[in-house]
Design a protein around this motif. Structure first.
Motif, PDB file in Angstrom:
ATOM      1  N   ALA A 225      -5.730   4.751   3.431  1.00 30.68           N
ATOM      2  CA  ALA A 225      -6.523   5.937   2.735  1.00 30.68           C
ATOM      3  C   ALA A 225      -5.259   7.199   2.438  1.00 30.68           C
ATOM      4  O   ALA A 225      -4.315   7.216   3.218  1.00 30.68           O
ATOM      5  CB  ALA A 225      -7.509   6.524   3.454  1.00 30.68           C
ATOM      6  N   VAL A 226      -5.692   8.050   1.597  1.00 29.39           N
ATOM      7  CA  VAL A 226      -4.788   9.186   1.383  1.00 29.39           C
ATOM      8  C   VAL A 226      -5.575  10.219   1.306  1.00 29.39           C
ATOM      9  O   VAL A 226      -6.983  10.326   0.778  1.00 29.39           O
ATOM     10  CB  VAL A 226      -3.963   9.002  -0.123  1.00 29.39           C
TER      11      VAL A 226
ATOM     12  N   PHE B   6       0.672  -1.255   0.124  1.00 31.33           N
ATOM     13  CA  PHE B   6       0.117  -0.058   0.044  1.00 31.33           C
ATOM     14  C   PHE B   6       0.790   1.240   0.134  1.00 31.33           C
ATOM     15  O   PHE B   6       0.651   2.116  -0.640  1.00 31.33           O
ATOM     16  CB  PHE B   6      -0.939   0.044   1.149  1.00 31.33           C
ATOM     17  N   MET B   7       1.912   1.210   0.940  1.00 30.27           N
ATOM     18  CA  MET B   7       2.875   2.408   0.787  1.00 30.27           C
ATOM     19  C   MET B   7       3.485   2.732  -0.559  1.00 30.27           C
ATOM     20  O   MET B   7       3.682   3.848  -0.915  1.00 30.27           O
ATOM     21  CB  MET B   7       3.985   2.100   2.012  1.00 30.27           C
TER      22      MET B   7
ATOM     23  N   ALA C 104       3.873  15.267   1.288  1.00 23.95           N
ATOM     24  CA  ALA C 104       3.121  14.039   1.304  1.00 23.95           C
ATOM     25  C   ALA C 104       3.664  13.472   2.856  1.00 23.95           C
ATOM     26  O   ALA C 104       4.847  13.148   2.848  1.00 23.95           O
ATOM     27  CB  ALA C 104       3.272  12.980   0.410  1.00 23.95           C
ATOM     28  N   LEU C 105       2.820  13.501   3.779  1.00 24.87           N
ATOM     29  CA  LEU C 105       2.866  13.068   5.231  1.00 24.87           C
ATOM     30  C   LEU C 105       2.600  11.721   5.110  1.00 24.87           C
ATOM     31  O   LEU C 105       1.268  11.395   5.034  1.00 24.87           O
ATOM     32  CB  LEU C 105       2.388  13.812   6.361  1.00 24.87           C
ATOM     33  N   SER C 106       3.596  10.723   5.387  1.00 23.24           N
ATOM     34  CA  SER C 106       3.108   9.092   5.519  1.00 23.24           C
ATOM     35  C   SER C 106       3.283   8.673   7.033  1.00 23.24           C
ATOM     36  O   SER C 106       4.447   8.840   7.547  1.00 23.24           O
ATOM     37  CB  SER C 106       4.170   8.247   4.527  1.00 23.24           C
ATOM     38  N   LEU C 107       2.315   8.028   7.439  1.00 23.36           N
ATOM     39  CA  LEU C 107       2.040   7.524   8.715  1.00 23.36           C
ATOM     40  C   LEU C 107       1.808   5.971   8.369  1.00 23.36           C
ATOM     41  O   LEU C 107       0.491   5.756   8.648  1.00 23.36           O
ATOM     42  CB  LEU C 107       1.075   8.140   9.794  1.00 23.36           C
TER      43      LEU C 107
ATOM     44  N   VAL D 150      -1.140  10.383   4.061  1.00 23.95           N
ATOM     45  CA  VAL D 150      -1.123   8.866   3.876  1.00 23.95           C
ATOM     46  C   VAL D 150      -1.175   8.132   5.161  1.00 23.95           C
ATOM     47  O   VAL D 150      -0.249   8.198   5.970  1.00 23.95           O
ATOM     48  CB  VAL D 150       0.024   8.483   2.938  1.00 23.95           C
ATOM     49  N   VAL D 151      -2.054   7.190   5.319  1.00 23.14           N
ATOM     50  CA  VAL D 151      -2.086   6.547   6.543  1.00 23.14           C
ATOM     51  C   VAL D 151      -2.672   5.071   6.416  1.00 23.14           C
ATOM     52  O   VAL D 151      -3.630   4.897   5.581  1.00 23.14           O
ATOM     53  CB  VAL D 151      -3.140   7.103   7.843  1.00 23.14           C
ATOM     54  N   SER D 152      -1.781   4.134   6.995  1.00 18.80           N
ATOM     55  CA  SER D 152      -2.343   2.637   6.772  1.00 18.80           C
ATOM     56  C   SER D 152      -2.716   2.328   8.505  1.00 18.80           C
ATOM     57  O   SER D 152      -1.737   2.825   9.323  1.00 18.80           O
ATOM     58  CB  SER D 152      -1.659   1.895   6.348  1.00 18.80           C
ATOM     59  N   HIS D 153      -3.488   1.555   8.827  1.00 16.55           N
ATOM     60  CA  HIS D 153      -3.938   1.091  10.188  1.00 16.55           C
ATOM     61  C   HIS D 153      -4.542  -0.140  10.301  1.00 16.55           C
ATOM     62  O   HIS D 153      -5.383  -0.506   9.608  1.00 16.55           O
ATOM     63  CB  HIS D 153      -4.785   2.231  10.676  1.00 16.55           C
TER      64      HIS D 153
END
Length: 267
Positions: free
Chosen positions: A262-263, A57-58, A152-155, A186-189
């Motif tokens: 989600a983005v 996903f990243m 783009a902030l990726s968490l 950008v977050v995945s969880h």
């Protein structure tokens, strides 16, 4: 991993980043991490698939952002390097992309040199800071990134280790607030929505080992994007977010992968 661990690394208890490395088949982990990882496999044998799906996903989100013209990336909660890293994906499309990695784990610092091998045209830097201290993250990022231009902030796989009472939503708000219009989050969880019994057992076992796991529902996850414009298809299980961008993972369609990705764009 053999030999003496780098200074500051506690090998008496499992660490999420090292467990993630073990799930991905890496060697930067210790017996305590493997032991806890194997416990998680007894609850759901797809955990390694989940780790790979999250990583994929990243990759897809980074590709999508680079194709939108984003040239600055701030990756908070980087984790142990696993190729291809975010800067390799971004700079393959945009060689002039500037990437800042941020983590507070000493083992990531020990591998920082591997993270810094980017293109000649771009910039790749590593910042040792804790996500729970957004001011320190932003101070370090400003030395490399122009926060007057979109970032783009990726968490990625970070916030489910930060409970609400430790300021998960506040740290996201403060980081996003410092970025200009046209930036992205950008977050995945991980979630317990699809596997409530197994998730409750996992939370208990990890808590007993000193690891806090804050699994959130779809609605709770979506709150991280308040005030932002979700990019289609919106909040999705990670492997259903723009699958046409590549990186399919064997086994990813073997039931629902219990997580969200989600983005969103800052208007």
């Amino acid at each position: 991993m053999t030999g003496q661990p780098p200074a500051g690394i506690d090998t008496s208890r499992p660490h999420p980043a090292r467990m993630y490395d073990w799930y991905l088949g890496g060697k930067d982990n210790y017996p305590v991490d493997e032991a806890m990882g194997r416990q998680m496999l007894t609850l759901d044998p797809r955990v390694p698939v989940m780790a790979r799906v999250n990583r994929a996903f990243m990759h897809r989100a980074t590709r999508w952002l680079a194709h939108q013209g984003v040239r600055q990336f701030l990756d908070v909660g980087t984790g142990i390097p696993t190729a291809p890293n975010l800067h390799q994906v971004a700079q393959e499309i945009a060689p002039d992309a500037r990437v800042v990695y941020c983590d507070n784990d000493p083992i990531v610092l020990a591998h920082a040199a591997a993270l810094l091998r980017g293109t000649d045209e771009g910039v790749t830097e590593y910042l040792q800071a804790d996500a729970r201290d957004p001011d320190a993250v932003l101070e370090g990022a400003r030395k490399v990134l122009d926060l007057g231009r979109p970032v783009a902030l990726s968490l990625i796989a970070l916030l489910h280790f930060v409970p609400d009472d430790e300021g998960a939503h506040e740290l996201v708000r403060r980081l996003v607030a410092a970025l200009p219009s046209g930036s992205y989050l950008v977050v995945s969880h991980a979630t317990a929505d699809f596997t409530p019994r197994e998730s409750a057992e996992a939370i208990g076992r990890l808590k007993a080992a000193g690891v806090t796991l804050a699994l959130r529902s779809r609605a709770e996850f979506t709150r991280f994007f308040d005030g932002l414009e979700l990019v289609g298809p919106g909040v999705e299980v990670p492997h259903h977010w723009h699958p046409e961008l590549g990186d399919p993972v064997p086994g990813q369609d073997d039931g629902v992968i219990p997580g969200y990705g989600a983005v969103a764009r800052k208007p």
